[in-house]
Design a protein around this motif. Structure first.
Motif, PDB file in Angstrom:
ATOM      1  N   LYS A  83      33.300  40.818  50.793  1.00  0.00           N
ATOM      2  CA  LYS A  83      31.937  40.425  51.139  1.00  0.00           C
ATOM      3  C   LYS A  83      31.487  41.122  52.416  1.00  0.00           C
ATOM      4  O   LYS A  83      30.329  41.549  52.532  1.00  0.00           O
ATOM      5  N   GLU A  84      32.394  41.246  53.372  1.00  0.00           N
ATOM      6  CA  GLU A  84      32.063  41.903  54.633  1.00  0.00           C
ATOM      7  C   GLU A  84      31.675  43.362  54.409  1.00  0.00           C
ATOM      8  O   GLU A  84      30.855  43.915  55.148  1.00  0.00           O
ATOM      9  N   ALA A  86      29.981  44.399  51.993  1.00  0.00           N
ATOM     10  CA  ALA A  86      28.634  44.440  51.412  1.00  0.00           C
ATOM     11  C   ALA A  86      27.578  43.886  52.355  1.00  0.00           C
ATOM     12  O   ALA A  86      26.383  44.126  52.161  1.00  0.00           O
ATOM     13  N   ASP A  87      27.984  43.166  53.377  1.00  0.00           N
ATOM     14  CA  ASP A  87      27.036  42.509  54.283  1.00  0.00           C
ATOM     15  C   ASP A  87      26.445  43.479  55.311  1.00  0.00           C
ATOM     16  O   ASP A  87      27.163  44.328  55.865  1.00  0.00           O
ATOM     17  N   GLY A  88      25.162  43.347  55.556  1.00  0.00           N
ATOM     18  CA  GLY A  88      24.522  44.040  56.661  1.00  0.00           C
ATOM     19  C   GLY A  88      24.588  45.551  56.621  1.00  0.00           C
ATOM     20  O   GLY A  88      24.530  46.208  57.663  1.00  0.00           O
ATOM     21  N   ARG A  89      24.702  46.109  55.443  1.00  0.00           N
ATOM     22  CA  ARG A  89      24.798  47.561  55.317  1.00  0.00           C
ATOM     23  C   ARG A  89      23.416  48.207  55.170  1.00  0.00           C
ATOM     24  O   ARG A  89      22.484  47.587  54.664  1.00  0.00           O
ATOM     25  N   ASN A 142      30.452  35.898  46.275  1.00  0.00           N
ATOM     26  CA  ASN A 142      29.919  36.215  47.598  1.00  0.00           C
ATOM     27  C   ASN A 142      29.511  37.678  47.707  1.00  0.00           C
ATOM     28  O   ASN A 142      28.510  38.005  48.358  1.00  0.00           O
ATOM     29  N   VAL A 143      30.280  38.557  47.066  1.00  0.00           N
ATOM     30  CA  VAL A 143      29.904  39.977  47.058  1.00  0.00           C
ATOM     31  C   VAL A 143      28.607  40.156  46.282  1.00  0.00           C
ATOM     32  O   VAL A 143      27.711  40.901  46.697  1.00  0.00           O
ATOM     33  N   SER A 146      25.630  39.112  48.343  1.00  0.00           N
ATOM     34  CA  SER A 146      25.334  40.069  49.411  1.00  0.00           C
ATOM     35  C   SER A 146      24.600  41.294  48.868  1.00  0.00           C
ATOM     36  O   SER A 146      23.622  41.771  49.462  1.00  0.00           O
ATOM     37  N   ASP A 149      21.035  40.375  47.935  1.00  0.00           N
ATOM     38  CA  ASP A 149      20.190  40.307  49.136  1.00  0.00           C
ATOM     39  C   ASP A 149      19.770  41.707  49.572  1.00  0.00           C
ATOM     40  O   ASP A 149      18.618  41.923  49.985  1.00  0.00           O
ATOM     41  N   ALA A 150      20.707  42.660  49.506  1.00  0.00           N
ATOM     42  CA  ALA A 150      20.390  44.034  49.900  1.00  0.00           C
ATOM     43  C   ALA A 150      19.312  44.621  48.992  1.00  0.00           C
ATOM     44  O   ALA A 150      18.374  45.286  49.460  1.00  0.00           O
ATOM     45  N   THR A 167      19.789  39.822  41.414  1.00  0.00           N
ATOM     46  CA  THR A 167      21.024  39.068  41.183  1.00  0.00           C
ATOM     47  C   THR A 167      21.748  39.549  39.929  1.00  0.00           C
ATOM     48  O   THR A 167      22.974  39.717  39.933  1.00  0.00           O
TER      49      THR A 167
END
Length: 217
Positions: A83-84, A86-89, A142-143, A146, A149-150, A167
Motif C-alpha cells: 500500500k505504501e 501506491a500511496d502519495g505517488r 488497501n492497494v 490507493s 484514489d490516484a 475502483t
C-alpha cells in the motif's frame, strides 16, 4: 511479541520458553509448506521436526489450519508495504512510470518471498474459506483503494480520461499484479522472459492509472 500477547489454547499466558516453542512450531510448519501440500502436513510431522510432541502443538494451536493462519497473518503485516508503494505517488510522466515500476517490483518480490503461504491462502480462498479470504483481501484491498484514489485525483484534475471507473480499474490492475506475481514460473515455461513480463506489467499499470501511453522512465 510479549508474554502477555501469547496464550495457550486454554487461555494461559505463555512464558518465554512457551513463546519460543510456539515460534519454533510455526517456523517448522512454514518450512514444510515450501516443499509439500499443506493438506499432507500433520501435527505429528510438525511436532517431530520441531523436536517436541503433538500434545505440545495442541497447547498452542487447535489444528494445522489455525497455525497456518498465524503464519498468514504475519505475512499480511509484511504486505502492508505494498500500500505504501501506491500511496502519495505522482503518476504523471516519468514519475508515473517510476511509481508503476516500484509497485510491480514490490508485488513480484513479495510473492517470491512468501510464495508458499500465499499459495495456501489463494487455494483456501478459492475454496471458500472466509478466514483466508479475509487475509487476502487485507493485502490487496488497501492497494486497490490507493490506486483508485490516484485515478480519481488525476481525473478530477483533468489529467486523465474520466471514462474508466477508478475502483473497478484499480481492482483489475491489482488482480493482474497478484495473479502474474503468483505464476511467474508459468510464464517462464511459456518462454516469456521475466524482464519482458515485468516491462509489460509496468506499462499496463501506468496506462491503467493515467489512461496514457507509457513513457521512458
Amino acid at each position: 511479541m510479549t508474554a502477555q500477547q501469547v496464550r495457550t489454547v486454554d487461555g494461559r499466558i505463555a512464558g518465554k520458553r512457551g513463546q519460543a516453542t510456539r515460534a519454533r512450531l510455526l517456523e517448522c510448519l512454514g518450512e514444510m509448506l515450501v516443499s509439500q501440500p499443506y493438506r499432507s502436513i500433520t501435527v505429528i510431522d510438525v511436532a517431530r521436526l520441531a523436536g517436541t510432541s503433538p500434545a505440545t502443538f495442541y497447547q498452542y494451536f487447535p489444528d494445522i489450519e489455525s497455525a497456518i493462519i498465524e503464519i498468514a497473518n504475519d505475512m499480511a503485516k509484511d504486505g502492508a508495504h505494498l500500500k505504501e508503494l501506491a500511496d502519495g505517488r505522482t503518476w504523471t510522466g516519468r514519475a508515473g512510470m517510476q511509481a508503476a515500476e516500484a509497485l510491480v517490483d514490490g508485488f513480484l518480490a513479495f510473492w517470491n518471498e512468501h510464495e508458499a503461504i500465499l499459495r495456501v491462502v489463494d487455494l483456501a480462498t478459492a475454496e471458500g474459506d472466509k478466514r483466508f479470504h479475509k487475509i487476502r483481501m487485507k493485502i490487496l484491498n488497501n492497494v486497490t483503494l490507493s490506486l483508485a484514489d490516484a485515478m480519481t485525483e488525476l481525473q478530477s484534475a483533468g489529467k486523465a480520461d474520466g471514462v474508466m471507473p477508478p475502483t473497478a480499474t484499480a481492482g483489475a490492475l491489482v488482480a493482474m499484479l497478484a495473479s502474474i506475481s503468483a505464476h511467474q514460473r508459468v510464464f517462464e515455461a511459456w518462454s516469456i522472459k521475466l524482464t519482458e513480463l515485468r516491462a509489460a506489467m509496468i506499462g499496463l499499470v501506468y496506462m491503467g492509472i493515467t489512461q496514457k501511453k507509457p513513457v521512458a522512465a
